[in-house]
Structures are given as C-alpha cells and as structure tokens.
Design an enzyme around this catalytic site. Structure first.
Site, PDB file in Angstrom:
ATOM      1  N   ASP A 277       0.853  -1.187   0.000  1.00 13.19           N
ATOM      2  CA  ASP A 277       0.000   0.000   0.000  1.00 13.19           C
ATOM      3  C   ASP A 277       0.895   1.245   0.000  1.00 13.19           C
ATOM      4  O   ASP A 277       2.008   1.221   0.539  1.00 13.19           O
ATOM      5  CB  ASP A 277      -0.921   0.031   1.222  1.00 13.19           C
ATOM      6  CG  ASP A 277      -1.943   1.156   1.138  1.00 13.19           C
ATOM      7  OD1 ASP A 277      -2.533   1.347   0.053  1.00 13.19           O
ATOM      8  OD2 ASP A 277      -2.141   1.857   2.142  1.00 13.19           O
TER       9      ASP A 277
ATOM     10  N   GLU B  53       0.743   5.751   0.367  1.00 13.51           N
ATOM     11  CA  GLU B  53       0.018   7.000   0.588  1.00 13.51           C
ATOM     12  C   GLU B  53       0.725   8.058  -0.252  1.00 13.51           C
ATOM     13  O   GLU B  53       1.955   8.000  -0.434  1.00 13.51           O
ATOM     14  CB  GLU B  53      -0.003   7.392   2.065  1.00 13.51           C
ATOM     15  CG  GLU B  53      -0.723   6.398   2.975  1.00 13.51           C
ATOM     16  CD  GLU B  53      -2.205   6.235   2.680  1.00 13.51           C
ATOM     17  OE1 GLU B  53      -2.781   7.119   1.999  1.00 13.51           O
ATOM     18  OE2 GLU B  53      -2.786   5.236   3.122  1.00 13.51           O
TER      19      GLU B  53
ATOM     20  N   GLU C 132      -6.270  18.725   1.454  1.00 13.36           N
ATOM     21  CA  GLU C 132      -7.257  17.669   1.235  1.00 13.36           C
ATOM     22  C   GLU C 132      -6.622  16.282   1.324  1.00 13.36           C
ATOM     23  O   GLU C 132      -7.274  15.318   1.752  1.00 13.36           O
ATOM     24  CB  GLU C 132      -7.953  17.839  -0.124  1.00 13.36           C
ATOM     25  CG  GLU C 132      -7.034  17.904  -1.332  1.00 13.36           C
ATOM     26  CD  GLU C 132      -6.652  19.327  -1.679  1.00 13.36           C
ATOM     27  OE1 GLU C 132      -6.373  19.564  -2.879  1.00 13.36           O
ATOM     28  OE2 GLU C 132      -6.644  20.196  -0.778  1.00 13.36           O
TER      29      GLU C 132
ATOM     30  N   HIS D  19      -6.288   6.713   6.890  1.00 12.93           N
ATOM     31  CA  HIS D  19      -5.469   5.863   6.040  1.00 12.93           C
ATOM     32  C   HIS D  19      -4.085   5.731   6.664  1.00 12.93           C
ATOM     33  O   HIS D  19      -3.472   6.702   7.091  1.00 12.93           O
ATOM     34  CB  HIS D  19      -5.351   6.463   4.642  1.00 12.93           C
ATOM     35  CG  HIS D  19      -6.596   6.307   3.830  1.00 12.93           C
ATOM     36  ND1 HIS D  19      -6.724   5.361   2.842  1.00 12.93           N
ATOM     37  CD2 HIS D  19      -7.774   6.955   3.872  1.00 12.93           C
ATOM     38  CE1 HIS D  19      -7.929   5.449   2.313  1.00 12.93           C
ATOM     39  NE2 HIS D  19      -8.573   6.412   2.914  1.00 12.93           N
TER      40      HIS D  19
ATOM     41  N   ASP E 247      -3.245  -0.687   6.700  1.00 11.13           N
ATOM     42  CA  ASP E 247      -4.013  -1.093   5.522  1.00 11.13           C
ATOM     43  C   ASP E 247      -3.473  -2.385   4.930  1.00 11.13           C
ATOM     44  O   ASP E 247      -4.235  -3.237   4.472  1.00 11.13           O
ATOM     45  CB  ASP E 247      -3.993   0.018   4.474  1.00 11.13           C
ATOM     46  CG  ASP E 247      -4.914   1.169   4.836  1.00 11.13           C
ATOM     47  OD1 ASP E 247      -5.592   1.084   5.879  1.00 11.13           O
ATOM     48  OD2 ASP E 247      -4.955   2.160   4.083  1.00 11.13           O
TER      49      ASP E 247
END
Length: 234
Positions: free
Chosen positions: A7, A9, A52, A150, A155
């Site tokens: 995973d 980010e 965001e 997250h 994750d």
C-alpha cells in the site's frame, strides 16, 4: 508461495501532474499467511502536501521533514519485493505512483504481470456492492476498528486478511501466525479426524411404496436401467 501485500500513501491522485509518494508499506505472505516480515518507509515528497490529502491520510509537511527521498529507499523496497506477486487494493493506482517514482530515480518500472488487484477480485465476487477496504472488512468480519485514517502499514495488514478471505477463507493457523508475527511462517497442527460413513436406512415399506410410485408415474426411468440399476445374478 511468496506474495507481497502493498500500500502507498501519496500527496494526491495524479502522478503525471506531480503528485508524489509519501509512504510505502508492504507485508510478506507465504502460502497466504503473514510471516511477520514487513517493509515501511516514510518519504519526503519534495513538494507541499495539499490539505485535502492530509485530511485523508493525516500526514503534514512537518511529519515528513527530514525523511529520506524516494531515490534513497527505492532499492531497499525493490529488494523486499523481490520477484513475488504484489497484491494491492486498486493496484493500478499504487503501481502507477511507484512506476513514476522509479522512473524518476532511473530504475525500471514494476512488471505489471506481478500485479494482483484485490479490488477487481472483490468486484468479481461482490458485483454491484461497495468494495472499499472498509466495506470488505465489515462484510468479511475483519476487525478494522483501529482504522481511523489511512495508514499504509495498517491497511496492508487488513488487506492481507481480506485477501485471504477473497481467496477462499481463513486457513488453520491464520490467527496464530498473526499473533506470532515476527517469528516467521507458522504452521498450525491440524487434528486429523477419520471420516465415518453414516448411511440412511429406509424402512422396507417406505422403499416399496416409493418403488410403486415411481413405476406408476415415471415411464422408462433411466436409473432403473443398466448400468444404473443393480443387476443380480444367480
């Protein structure tokens, strides 16, 4: 069978527009069970993180100040991945970002033949249903109560459990392997239970009544003809 659950980010959604990787995490599976071996790096994206994006993963510019650049962690990541298949949820997203970073530092892209997209697996199994990681955790009984934002490491661990379920359900020893993470593959002892046939006995009068019913209602029943019918010899 070695596989890697991965995973990332990022600062946004579009690597072609300058968005960068800020976190990479990976968990090793052997025969679908976590071995405890993990890879995790925070990365300086060399750009601002939009507010965001921070709302999604929680990372700010200050959190990543002084962290290594992607080029500094790229080889360690590739060494951990090895040549194993790579499982990711919406895998083209993660592969796209990693490919952009690898190209930027002069390394070859990941081979797409290694990509296993758990999102596509979920859509095939649950068509028309929500198939986000959170939705799958709820549907498959995977505890994700600690997932408040997250987080690539968390994750990966949740996705490892979800992927196991998507591939056929929990196997003996999964919980033990997770509990003993860091000690290598764990094989749980499985008790062997002998199978004992339990035939159903039909009373003679019921059997005779059924035979008479079939003879009167079904013409030329196939199961009453050879080779299905029992032929007695003198």
């Amino acid at each position: 069978m070695r596989q890697i659950v991965l995973d990332t980010e990022t600062t946004g959604l579009e690597p072609a527009q300058g968005d960068r990787v800020i976190e990479v995490a990976a968990v090793e599976l052997v025969n679908l069970l976590p071995t405890g071996a993990t890879f995790h790096r925070l990365v300086d994206p060399e750009r601002d993180i939009p507010s965001e994006a921070t709302r999604v993963h929680g990372f700010t510019n200050g959190d990543l100040a002084g962290k290594p650049k992607f080029a500094e962690i790229a080889q360690d990541m590739l060494d951990f991945l090895g040549d194993a298949p790579i499982v990711a949820h919406n895998a083209p997203f993660d592969f796209g970002f990693l490919d952009a970073e690898l190209i930027r530092c002069g390394k070859p892209k990941l081979d797409r033949s290694r990509m296993i997209d758990s999102l596509m697996l979920a859509k095939e199994r649950y068509p028309g249903m929500p198939n986000s990681l959170d939705a799958l955790c709820r549907r498959l009984g995977v505890d994700n109560s600690m997932r408040t934002s997250h987080n690539a490491v968390l994750d990966c661990r949740l996705l490892a459990e979800v992927y196991l379920e998507l591939m056929g359900g929990k196997q003996p020893g999964f919980e033990l392997a997770a509990a003993l993470a860091g000690t290598g593959p764990v094989l749980a002892a499985v008790e062997t239970v002998a199978w004992v046939p339990r035939p159903i006995t039909v009373p003679e009068e019921r059997a005779a009544a059924h035979a008479a019913f079939v003879q009167g209602k079904v013409k030329e029943a196939l199961w009453l003809k050879p080779p299905f019918a029992t032929v007695e010899s003198d």
